[in-house]
Design an enzyme around this catalytic site. Structure first.
Site, short mmCIF file in Angstrom:
data_model
loop_
_atom_site.label_atom_id
_atom_site.label_comp_id
_atom_site.label_asym_id
_atom_site.label_seq_id
_atom_site.Cartn_x
_atom_site.Cartn_y
_atom_site.Cartn_z
N ASN A 29 0.82 -1.15 -0.14
CA ASN A 29 -0.18 0.45 -0.56
C ASN A 29 0.84 1.52 -0.21
O ASN A 29 1.50 1.58 0.85
CB ASN A 29 -1.42 -0.44 1.40
N GLU B 137 -3.54 1.84 -3.03
CA GLU B 137 -4.24 3.05 -3.08
C GLU B 137 -2.94 4.22 -3.54
O GLU B 137 -2.29 4.45 -3.47
CB GLU B 137 -3.64 4.18 -1.33
N ASP C 63 -3.87 -5.23 0.25
CA ASP C 63 -4.39 -4.31 1.81
C ASP C 63 -5.50 -5.13 2.01
O ASP C 63 -6.49 -4.33 1.51
CB ASP C 63 -4.15 -2.76 2.19
N ASN D 45 -7.24 -4.38 4.96
CA ASN D 45 -7.59 -3.86 6.44
C ASN D 45 -8.44 -5.38 7.16
O ASN D 45 -9.28 -4.65 7.65
CB ASN D 45 -8.43 -3.11 6.04
N ASP E 284 -1.61 -6.02 5.73
CA ASP E 284 -0.97 -6.42 4.11
C ASP E 284 -0.81 -8.02 3.75
O ASP E 284 -0.13 -8.60 4.98
CB ASP E 284 -0.19 -5.58 3.74
N ASP F 226 2.92 4.91 5.60
CA ASP F 226 2.25 3.74 6.83
C ASP F 226 2.53 1.90 6.87
O ASP F 226 1.97 1.62 7.84
CB ASP F 226 1.36 4.37 7.27
N HIS F 227 2.26 1.62 5.47
CA HIS F 227 2.57 0.00 5.23
C HIS F 227 4.14 0.01 4.43
O HIS F 227 4.45 0.91 3.99
CB HIS F 227 1.03 0.08 4.03
#
Length: 263
Positions: A7, A34, A151, A153, A222, A251-252
């Site tokens: 991501n 993203e 990802d 989530n 992930d 942030d990933h």
């Protein structure tokens, strides 16, 4: 062959990190989530200059997925089947020819977050997960080498986050979410990371807030989910955690699987 999911959290904002990582890590296939851009604005020239083919399914400002590959796919499909009214760009499938005249089917997905749970976002998440399960049923019937990368989530188990109590009530960790993930897994898919280790503190995401990275307050959301045919050829898996310490990071971080399809 090295296959990765990452991501990127805005491909134009992270293009320097992405190109540096492609140079350093040298993956064969990359699933990005993203990308946060329409197809026409994706920085494909910089990536194509590094020898990668680019396929995108973009959306202005948020969502969006892409598959980068050293060889061109034979087939590409955009969008997760099951809801013709769903306009969110979250799913991209590419099929490649590999050794032995076999098909390698790689799907890049960005599963909905689902928060706040008391809005329409959480039912959308669960419905999307059921569509994904139905899609996986159809693709598994082909008996191709099949990888669902992205990802999700979803925090699958308590040891996949730094403190389960912090995530109680969150859409990523609610029992219904984890049950939906298990229904997908129970089709015969293998979680690449967990098939190789039961170690704790293996995370792929650290929030930008509250010093999460510095404190190692992360979560593992992930995932590389593998069909039996793909799992048979996996040799190792890694989470490339060092990328989170780079300047202006996502942030990933990338999760990568290594496969020997000649075996």
């Amino acid at each position: 062959m090295k296959i990765a999911t990452w991501n990127i959290n805005g491909v134009k904002a992270r293009i320097d990190n992405l190109t540096q990582w492609l140079k350093d890590s040298d993956p064969d296939i990359v699933c990005l989530q993203e990308i946060k851009t329409i197809d026409e604005a994706f920085p494909r020239l910089e990536i194509e200059a590094m020898g990668y083919h680019v396929e995108t399914h973009g959306q202005k400002g948020f969502n969006g997925v892409a598959i980068l590959s050293k060889t061109s796919p034979d087939e590409v499909s955009r969008g997760l089947p099951g809801d013709p009214l769903d306009e969110q760009a979250r799913f991209l499938e590419a099929v490649f020819s590999i050794a032995g005249n076999r098909a390698l089917r790689v799907c890049c997905l960005y599963l909905p977050n689902g928060n706040p749970v008391d809005t329409e976002k959480y039912p959308y998440k669960l419905a999307w997960m059921e569509r994904l399960r139905q899609f996986a049923v159809s693709r598994l019937s082909y008996e191709d080498i099949f990888i669902l990368a992205g990802d999700y989530n979803v925090i699958p188990e308590p040891h996949d986050c730094f403190d389960p109590k912090v995530w109680e009530g969150d859409a990523l960790f609610l029992p219904q979410t984890r049950e939906a993930f298990r229904r997908l897994e129970n089709l015969g898919l293998t979680d690449a990371v967990r098939t190789s280790t039961d170690a704790v503190q293996l995370y792929s995401f650290w929030d930008y807030q509250a010093g999460a990275w510095q404190k190692n307050n992360g979560i593992r959301i992930d995932h590389l989910m593998l069909s039996p045919e793909a799992a048979d050829h996996m040799t190792s898996v890694a989470i490339e955690k060092h990328v989170r310490a780079w300047e202006k990071p996502s942030d990933h971080v990338p999760v990568v699987g290594y496969f020997d399809f000649a075996a």
